[in-house]
Design a protein around this motif. Structure first.
Motif, PDB file in Angstrom:
ATOM      1  N   LEU A   9      36.151  49.543  46.209  1.00  0.00           N
ATOM      2  CA  LEU A   9      37.117  48.445  46.227  1.00  0.00           C
ATOM      3  C   LEU A   9      38.448  48.959  45.709  1.00  0.00           C
ATOM      4  CD1 LEU A   9      35.312  45.311  44.711  1.00  0.00           C
ATOM      5  CD2 LEU A   9      35.635  45.868  47.104  1.00  0.00           C
ATOM      6  N   ALA A  10      39.503  48.240  46.026  1.00  0.00           N
ATOM      7  CA  ALA A  10      40.811  48.570  45.456  1.00  0.00           C
ATOM      8  C   ALA A  10      40.776  48.283  43.957  1.00  0.00           C
ATOM      9  CB  ALA A  10      41.899  47.753  46.135  1.00  0.00           C
ATOM     10  N   PHE A  11      41.385  49.163  43.175  1.00  0.00           N
ATOM     11  CA  PHE A  11      41.444  49.004  41.724  1.00  0.00           C
ATOM     12  C   PHE A  11      42.064  47.663  41.348  1.00  0.00           C
ATOM     13  CE2 PHE A  11      43.503  49.607  37.605  1.00  0.00           C
ATOM     14  CZ  PHE A  11      42.503  50.217  36.858  1.00  0.00           C
ATOM     15  N   ASP A  12      43.032  47.216  42.121  1.00  0.00           N
ATOM     16  CA  ASP A  12      43.720  45.963  41.798  1.00  0.00           C
ATOM     17  C   ASP A  12      43.137  44.745  42.507  1.00  0.00           C
ATOM     18  OD1 ASP A  12      44.649  46.722  44.289  1.00  0.00           O
ATOM     19  OD2 ASP A  12      46.778  46.656  43.753  1.00  0.00           O
ATOM     20  N   SER A  13      41.957  44.890  43.099  1.00  0.00           N
ATOM     21  CA  SER A  13      41.299  43.734  43.722  1.00  0.00           C
ATOM     22  C   SER A  13      40.842  42.761  42.635  1.00  0.00           C
ATOM     23  CB  SER A  13      40.102  44.189  44.559  1.00  0.00           C
ATOM     24  OG  SER A  13      39.056  44.640  43.709  1.00  0.00           O
ATOM     25  N   PRO A  14      40.718  41.483  42.951  1.00  0.00           N
ATOM     26  CA  PRO A  14      40.285  40.508  41.947  1.00  0.00           C
ATOM     27  C   PRO A  14      38.931  40.843  41.311  1.00  0.00           C
ATOM     28  CG  PRO A  14      41.220  39.367  43.833  1.00  0.00           C
ATOM     29  CD  PRO A  14      41.118  40.826  44.214  1.00  0.00           C
ATOM     30  N   VAL A  15      37.971  41.300  42.099  1.00  0.00           N
ATOM     31  CA  VAL A  15      36.646  41.632  41.557  1.00  0.00           C
ATOM     32  C   VAL A  15      36.757  42.799  40.582  1.00  0.00           C
ATOM     33  CG1 VAL A  15      34.354  42.541  42.130  1.00  0.00           C
ATOM     34  CG2 VAL A  15      35.335  40.689  43.490  1.00  0.00           C
ATOM     35  N   ALA A  16      37.448  43.858  40.998  1.00  0.00           N
ATOM     36  CA  ALA A  16      37.614  45.019  40.124  1.00  0.00           C
ATOM     37  C   ALA A  16      38.359  44.628  38.846  1.00  0.00           C
ATOM     38  CB  ALA A  16      38.349  46.139  40.852  1.00  0.00           C
ATOM     39  N   GLN A  17      39.412  43.859  38.976  1.00  0.00           N
ATOM     40  CA  GLN A  17      40.189  43.466  37.803  1.00  0.00           C
ATOM     41  C   GLN A  17      39.383  42.610  36.831  1.00  0.00           C
ATOM     42  OE1 GLN A  17      43.432  44.387  36.637  1.00  0.00           O
ATOM     43  NE2 GLN A  17      42.770  46.024  38.012  1.00  0.00           N
TER      44      GLN A  17
END
Length: 153
Positions: A9-17
């Motif tokens: 996932l992107a580091f700045d995706s809501p799940v990752a954040q």
């Protein structure tokens, strides 16, 4: 039997954040303050210079970890975390293995990390996975209690 899946996932995706905020809160409880003031830019976790992975257990995000480049052939492990409710189920080891494989796939020969001395479970996992103490580096290199580890991929 629980189903574990690991997705990039992107580091700045809501799940990752959301997982990163939980990781920082955990570190904040252990060390005080924000938990970790290391400068981190989401762009550092974009292939081929890095990656960020999220573990899902039965469809629910429960863990994460990523790597960013530290020179041309070394990866730095960042933001490893497992939700307390999912600990002891192999999530962290699976994420660690996936992070290592991603870094290896992108040409990294070695992986390094910083860890604090108030994380005995993390230290135990890293040493059992073949990580050895190395000279401290990075943002917390001179901080009391900073422990750095590395291993050849």
């Amino acid at each position: 039997m629980s189903q574990l899946e690991i997705r990039a996932l992107a580091f700045d995706s809501p799940v990752a954040q959301s997982l990163i905020r939980a990781a920082l809160a955990d570190l904040g409880q252990r060390y005080g303050g924000s938990g970790d003031d290391t400068p981190v830019d989401a762009a550092e976790f974009v292939p081929p210079r890095g990656a960020f992975l999220v573990a899902y257990l039965d469809g629910r995000p429960v863990g994460c970890g990523g790597w960013r480049s530290h020179g041309d052939d070394t990866a730095e492990l960042k933001r490893m975390y497992t939700d307390p409710a999912a600990r002891g189920r192999g999530v962290a080891r699976a994420v660690l293995a996936a992070v290592e494989e991603s870094a290896r796939h992108h040409g990294r020969k070695r992986i390094i990390l910083e860890c604090g001395d108030r994380q005995p479970e993390a230290i135990a996992m890293y040493t059992s996975a073949g990580y050895e103490r190395i000279p401290n580096f990075g943002f917390y290199a001179d901080a009391p209690g900073c422990l750095s580890f590395g291993r050849v991929l």
